[in-house]
Design an enzyme around this catalytic site. Structure first.
Site, PDB file in Angstrom:
ATOM      1  N   ASN A   7       0.880  -1.164   0.000  1.00 47.57           N
ATOM      2  CA  ASN A   7       0.000   0.000   0.000  1.00 47.57           C
ATOM      3  C   ASN A   7       0.918   1.215   0.000  1.00 47.57           C
ATOM      4  O   ASN A   7       1.512   1.541   1.022  1.00 47.57           O
ATOM      5  CB  ASN A   7      -0.876  -0.049   1.259  1.00 47.57           C
ATOM      6  CG  ASN A   7      -1.720   1.209   1.444  1.00 47.57           C
ATOM      7  OD1 ASN A   7      -1.618   2.163   0.681  1.00 47.57           O
ATOM      8  ND2 ASN A   7      -2.537   1.215   2.485  1.00 47.57           N
ATOM      9  N   ARG A  91      -2.721  -2.009  -3.293  1.00 48.44           N
ATOM     10  CA  ARG A  91      -3.855  -1.132  -3.013  1.00 48.44           C
ATOM     11  C   ARG A  91      -3.775   0.035  -3.995  1.00 48.44           C
ATOM     12  O   ARG A  91      -2.741   0.710  -4.065  1.00 48.44           O
ATOM     13  CB  ARG A  91      -3.814  -0.587  -1.587  1.00 48.44           C
ATOM     14  CG  ARG A  91      -4.980   0.388  -1.329  1.00 48.44           C
ATOM     15  CD  ARG A  91      -4.745   1.268  -0.140  1.00 48.44           C
ATOM     16  NE  ARG A  91      -5.893   2.161   0.075  1.00 48.44           N
ATOM     17  CZ  ARG A  91      -5.892   3.162   0.936  1.00 48.44           C
ATOM     18  NH1 ARG A  91      -4.812   3.406   1.659  1.00 48.44           N
ATOM     19  NH2 ARG A  91      -6.947   3.928   1.090  1.00 48.44           N
ATOM     20  N   HIS A 180     -11.893   3.754   0.660  1.00 46.96           N
ATOM     21  CA  HIS A 180     -11.846   2.799   1.779  1.00 46.96           C
ATOM     22  C   HIS A 180     -12.787   1.621   1.535  1.00 46.96           C
ATOM     23  O   HIS A 180     -13.174   0.923   2.475  1.00 46.96           O
ATOM     24  CB  HIS A 180     -12.238   3.450   3.121  1.00 46.96           C
ATOM     25  CG  HIS A 180     -11.322   4.528   3.583  1.00 46.96           C
ATOM     26  ND1 HIS A 180     -11.765   5.719   4.127  1.00 46.96           N
ATOM     27  CD2 HIS A 180      -9.969   4.617   3.565  1.00 46.96           C
ATOM     28  CE1 HIS A 180     -10.747   6.481   4.436  1.00 46.96           C
ATOM     29  NE2 HIS A 180      -9.645   5.844   4.102  1.00 46.96           N
ATOM     30  N   GLY A 210      -9.557   6.839  10.212  1.00 49.97           N
ATOM     31  CA  GLY A 210      -8.092   6.810  10.353  1.00 49.97           C
ATOM     32  C   GLY A 210      -7.588   8.217  10.121  1.00 49.97           C
ATOM     33  O   GLY A 210      -8.279   9.167  10.478  1.00 49.97           O
ATOM     34  N   ARG A 241      -7.438  16.746   6.681  1.00 56.37           N
ATOM     35  CA  ARG A 241      -8.322  17.183   5.613  1.00 56.37           C
ATOM     36  C   ARG A 241      -9.578  17.836   6.200  1.00 56.37           C
ATOM     37  O   ARG A 241     -10.075  17.420   7.233  1.00 56.37           O
ATOM     38  CB  ARG A 241      -8.733  16.007   4.709  1.00 56.37           C
ATOM     39  CG  ARG A 241      -7.585  15.360   3.969  1.00 56.37           C
ATOM     40  CD  ARG A 241      -7.984  14.096   3.237  1.00 56.37           C
ATOM     41  NE  ARG A 241      -6.908  13.103   3.353  1.00 56.37           N
ATOM     42  CZ  ARG A 241      -7.068  11.801   3.133  1.00 56.37           C
ATOM     43  NH1 ARG A 241      -8.241  11.314   2.780  1.00 56.37           N
ATOM     44  NH2 ARG A 241      -6.059  10.961   3.292  1.00 56.37           N
ATOM     45  N   MET A 284      -4.850  11.646  16.571  1.00 55.35           N
ATOM     46  CA  MET A 284      -5.907  11.674  17.578  1.00 55.35           C
ATOM     47  C   MET A 284      -5.361  11.442  18.995  1.00 55.35           C
ATOM     48  O   MET A 284      -5.945  11.896  19.978  1.00 55.35           O
ATOM     49  CB  MET A 284      -6.974  10.642  17.232  1.00 55.35           C
ATOM     50  CG  MET A 284      -8.208  10.670  18.111  1.00 55.35           C
ATOM     51  SD  MET A 284      -8.943  12.327  18.248  1.00 55.35           S
ATOM     52  CE  MET A 284      -9.871  12.388  16.719  1.00 55.35           C
ATOM     53  N   GLY A 333     -10.982   4.781  14.915  1.00 58.19           N
ATOM     54  CA  GLY A 333     -12.213   4.041  15.242  1.00 58.19           C
ATOM     55  C   GLY A 333     -11.971   2.867  16.158  1.00 58.19           C
ATOM     56  O   GLY A 333     -12.768   2.598  17.059  1.00 58.19           O
ATOM     57  N   GLU A 334     -10.835   2.199  15.984  1.00 61.29           N
ATOM     58  CA  GLU A 334     -10.543   0.994  16.787  1.00 61.29           C
ATOM     59  C   GLU A 334      -9.911   1.343  18.135  1.00 61.29           C
ATOM     60  O   GLU A 334     -10.060   0.618  19.115  1.00 61.29           O
ATOM     61  CB  GLU A 334      -9.584   0.071  16.032  1.00 61.29           C
ATOM     62  CG  GLU A 334     -10.186  -0.552  14.796  1.00 61.29           C
ATOM     63  CD  GLU A 334      -9.130  -1.212  13.907  1.00 61.29           C
ATOM     64  OE1 GLU A 334      -8.112  -1.702  14.436  1.00 61.29           O
ATOM     65  OE2 GLU A 334      -9.328  -1.232  12.679  1.00 61.29           O
ATOM     66  N   GLU A 385      -7.470  -4.307   5.626  1.00 68.02           N
ATOM     67  CA  GLU A 385      -7.453  -4.077   4.167  1.00 68.02           C
ATOM     68  C   GLU A 385      -6.438  -4.995   3.497  1.00 68.02           C
ATOM     69  O   GLU A 385      -6.663  -5.506   2.406  1.00 68.02           O
ATOM     70  CB  GLU A 385      -7.100  -2.604   3.886  1.00 68.02           C
ATOM     71  CG  GLU A 385      -8.150  -1.618   4.369  1.00 68.02           C
ATOM     72  CD  GLU A 385      -7.627  -0.186   4.456  1.00 68.02           C
ATOM     73  OE1 GLU A 385      -6.816   0.113   5.350  1.00 68.02           O
ATOM     74  OE2 GLU A 385      -8.058   0.641   3.649  1.00 68.02           O
TER      75      GLU A 385
END
Ligand SMILES: Nc1ncnc2c1ncn2[C@@H]1O[C@H](COP(=O)(O)OP(=O)(O)O)[C@@H](O)[C@H]1O
Ligand SMILES: CC(=O)OP(=O)(O)O
Ligand SMILES: [Mg+2]
Length: 399
Positions: A7, A91, A180, A210, A241, A284, A333-334, A385
């Site tokens: 990727n 990817r 995604h 992410g 972004r 984050m 998210g995780e 992924e």
């Protein structure tokens, strides 16, 4: 068969080597800061200590050769020779309308990916560099492209068309594509398994949060809408972004700040979102730490981020005419329990009830973090992924 999944980002190569007989990860790693004298290689053979080294890696060819060298290293590797790599799964972020499925890469496929560069100027060029480097270094292997956009090709016209003159779609394919997709598709299948219900029966909202972040509305196992658009800039507030803004801001700021189109595009893609609002970080972990240490800008960024995510989930609940489960996945998210909590803490209208203790102290693997009484399930599902790309590669190379 051994499959190498890569990727490629603009200055990075993420890789994962699989033994597909058992879907076992043999080794994985990340080359970052490609283009500098101080590039960093993080490498890990499964079950062994991490290996980190810095080196001068000036381009993706050098980067991939570094990866292959370490994979075949006597001490640090897991391959006797690169000839053991049967296939490479790449990817590719933007396949446009040309690809609704993964494909074996040939010159025609490369040309189609090149054609879509202006739709994904930050992502497709490095994806192509990775393909070129891999084909150069692994000429014996089959190469497969797995597109972020493919899963979203099932969106109905009223989801993917923008309210612009139709000629723009006809002439230039200006439309929502979404990204995604490999991740959203993977976690949807995992959610059905976790809930013990057929995917075809479920209304799911998948939140892949992410650095890049997108929500997707999934009905009967198909993507019917998604928050990223023609490019990965649209939709949610992200690490760097801006996501949705009034499009009139672009010419306004260009005039007021005397910025070129390139400069304002860079501002929206690389200097906005969490880092633009907080002035602190796009990460984050640093935002949540700052917010709880009294940094008002970090707290504001966190409030905006989770408010935007909650609004998007509400919109997709309406689009789906209800929802069975909300899925959190990807790096934020995780791992960021506070983001999950602040996102769902004002969803009483939906009958969402979070199990706060479980959310705050989450075991590994797919988990239900809502209470048994909650009318909508809230799930945390680790995405993968790379495994999806490896499976797609095996499917195509074997067929
Ligand atoms: N333990 C953690 N707690 C909170 N956020 C985390 C944690 N680990 C990673 N993240 C967030 O996840 C982001 C990376 O997301 P990821 O999906 O892995 O990468 P990418 O978006 O680059 O594909 C990091 O920038 C960071 O903000
Ligand atoms: C499409 C996109 O934003 O990808 P990533 O999240 O990996 O940056
Ligand atoms: Mg990602």
């Amino acid at each position: 068969m051994k499959i190498l999944v890569i990727n490629c980002g603009s200055s990075s190569i993420k890789y994962q080597l699989y033994n597909m007989e058992k879907e076992e990860v043999l080794a994985k790693g990340l080359v970052e800061r490609i283009g500098s004298e101080q590039s960093i290689l993080n490498h890990q053979v499964t079950g062994k200590e991490k290996w980190v080294e810095t080196a001068e890696i000036l381009d993706h060819r050098q980067g991939l050769n570094k990866v292959l060298a370490i994979l075949t290293d006597d001490q640090l590797g897991v391959l006797a020779s690169v000839d053991e790599v049967g296939a490479v799964g790449h990817r590719v972020v933007h396949g446009g309308e040309d690809f609704a499925q993964s494909v074996v890469i040939d010159q025609e496929v490369i040309q189609a990916i090149q054609k879509n560069v202006d739709l994904a100027p930050l992502h497709n060029p490095p994806n192509l560099l990775g393909i070129d480097a891999a084909q150069h270094s692994l000429p014996h292997a089959s190469h497969v492209a797995v597109f972020d956009t493919a899963f979203h090709q099932t969106m109905p016209t009223h989801s993917y068309l923008y309210a612009l003159p139709r000629v723009l779609y006809r002439k230039h394919k200006v439309r929502r594509y979404g990204f995604h997709g490999t991740s959203h598709q993977y976690v949807a299948h995992q959610a059905a398994e976790l809930l013990g219900r057929p995917l075809e029966e479920l209304k799911l909202i998948s939140c892949h949060i992410g650095n890049g972040a997108s929500c997707t509305a999934i009905e009967n196992g198909l993507s019917i809408d998604t928050s990223m658009g023609m490019t990965p800039l649209e939709g949610l507030m992200m690490g760097t972004r801006c996501g949705d803004i009034d499009p009139a801001i672009v010419p306004f700021v260009m005039a007021k700040e005397e910025l070129t189109l390139g400069e304002v595009t860079s501002m929206m893609n690389k200097h906005s979102g969490l880092v633009g609002v907080s002035g602190l970080s796009s990460d984050m972990r640093e935002i949540t730490e700052g917010a709880f240490e009294g940094d008002k800008n970090a707290r504001l960024a966190l409030e905006m981020y989770t408010y935007r995510l909650r609004k998007q989930i509400g919109a997709y609940t309406a689009a789906l005419d209800g929802v069975d489960a909300i899925i959190f996945t990807a790096g934020v998210g995780e791992n960021a329990s506070i983001v999950r909590e602040w996102t769902v803490n004002r969803m009483n209208y939906l009958g969402v009830e979070l199990d706060r203790e479980k959310n705050a102290d989450l075991p590994k693997g797919p988990q239900v973090i809502s209470t048994p009484e909650s009318q909508v399930k809230v799930l945390v599902i680790p995405t993968d992924e790379e495994l999806m790309i490896a499976r797609e590669t095996r499917r195509l190379v074997r067929d």
